[in-house]
Design a protein around this motif. Structure first.
Motif: not given
Length: 420
Positions: A270, A289, A292, A296, A357, A373, A376-377, A380, A384
């Motif tokens: 990422t 957003g 996130e 994805e 997704r 979950s 992903r979190t 992100a 950030r």
């Protein structure tokens, strides 16, 4: 090795395919495209695995665990030597069916124990923990950048963040993060890599140490209240018996590896892709957003878990090919995310694409990744936070083509060198 052109016939592409070769590891897409177009179910002579590359076929396999069993999910890809088997035996190393390799009735209950620690409520509550640890690591990275002018965000940030988060969320203690990372990475290489016999022995020693520590942790009474280990030891199998130590260790082995090594690989990819995408880094710091959505797209196009394995329980027609009973399947998850029948312009990174997704990078069905979950979190938050705290970070001139982790089922940049 030079990747085959996209318009090569399947026979030419597959004859040159080496799943561990530098050409495939660095740029797997031409081969994946050729397989998907002309040989969607292909037996690879190098590994004996049947490569399944189309989205619909992969989804069908994942949704039918009775016809396509998970028994081989954690088997060693490269046969282990007698010497390695002796090292593992001395360490008491065993991986009985627990989670990813479990097709028995005990799977549902064990999975329920795991998902209790990774449900939406727990992940939401974990965000401040992730942010706190991210800030601590980025402070150190900032100091290194100021002192030396460069920093490797893989070593200093991406691989440590999920390990420390996992340790806090699951109540893991008695080991330092560096040791847990070393054990986990060694286990991945031993079971999913193509190490030399000498390297196998080195890895087996580390995997054995990992297993012995897990066994001691699970066997120690009482377990830390509220911890993952305590929840496992309190669990009862379908016949009412308490879960045995070997099964509990097998569950911990999978969760500890998947919960930190593969998430670290996701964060590494990422960050690397964000740094090399024009304008993305600055926008990710503040645009709601976007982090996130970027994660994805990375999961769709360049996931850390690139393949997964299954065994055909009986003869079956798959993708127009007759597959025999006992065939070992390799599901090309990475290729499925670039299937043009499902995703428009699949070679382009398009944050906020409508069906982002729909990718299969976390699996689907009974064995879908229970930590999706959280992964992903974390990714992100990691993007950030790094973009905010290191706004002037740039990919180092020598880091455009970083070394790549090239295991059968795992792929990610092993360096994210930045300057500021």
């Amino acid at each position: 090795m030079t990747p085959p052109a996209l318009d090569l016939p399947a026979s030419a592409a597959t004859s040159r395919l080496d799943l561990f070769g530098d050409g495939f590891v660095r740029d797997p897409y031409p081969w994946l495209d050729a397989l998907r177009a002309d040989a969607p179910v292909h037996r690879d002579p190098g590994t004996g695995l049947w490569l399944v590359s189309r989205y619909d076929d992969i989804r069908r396999v994942l949704l039918d665990p009775a016809a396509f069993r998970p028994d081989n999910a954690q088997d060693a890809v490269t046969p282990l030597s007698v010497g390695v088997l002796r090292v593992l035996a001395r360490a008491g190393f065993k991986l009985p069916p627990a989670l990813a390799n479990n097709g028995t009735d005990s799977h549902h209950g064990l999975r329920r124990v795991v998902t209790r620690f990774f449900n939406a409520q727990r992940v939401a509550a974990a965000v401040p923990v992730i942010e706190r640890i991210a800030d601590e690591l980025l402070d150190a990275a900032r100091r290194r950048l100021d002192a030396t002018g460069s920093c490797d965000l893989f070593e200093a940030y991406a691989q440590i963040l999920p390990c420390r988060v996992l340790m806090e969320l699951l109540g893991i203690d008695g080991v330092d993060p560096a040791t847990l990372i070393r054990w986990s990475d060694a286990s991945l290489e031993l079971f999913w890599g193509r190490p030399t016999p000498e390297r196998q022995l080195e890895l087996a020693v580390l995997a054995g140490e990992f297993h012995q520590w897990l066994t001691a942790t699970v066997s120690t009474a009482p377990a830390r209240p509220g911890s993952f280990v305590e929840a496992l030891t309190r669990h009862r199998l379908p016949d009412g018996r308490p879960v045995d130590v070997e099964t509990a260790v097998g569950a911990c082995f999978f969760v500890f590896v998947a919960g930190q090594s593969t998430t670290g690989q996701l964060i590494s990819t990422t960050l690397h892709r964000a740094l090399t995408e024009p304008g993305l880094w600055a926008r990710a710091a503040h645009e709601p957003g976007l982090a996130e959505a970027w994660v994805e797209e990375v999961l769709r196009r360049e996931p850390p878990v690139t393949t997964w394995r299954r065994v055909a329980a009986e003869p079956v027609a798959l993708g127009g090919v007759d597959v025999p009973a006992g065939a070992r399947l390799l599901l090309m998850l990475m290729g499925s995310g670039s299937d043009p029948e499902v995703f428009d312009a699949p070679d382009r990174m398009c944050p906020h694409r409508a069906n982002a997704r729909h990718h299969l990078s976390f699996g689907v069905g009974r064995h879908r990744c229970p930590g999706a979950s959280l992964a992903r979190t974390e990714a992100a938050v990691a993007l950030r936070a790094a973009a905010r705290r290191l706004p002037h970070a740039r990919t180092a001139p020598t880091a455009e083509q970083p070394p790549i982790l090239g295991l059968l089922s795992f792929r990610a940049p092993l360096q994210v060198h930045v300057t500021a």
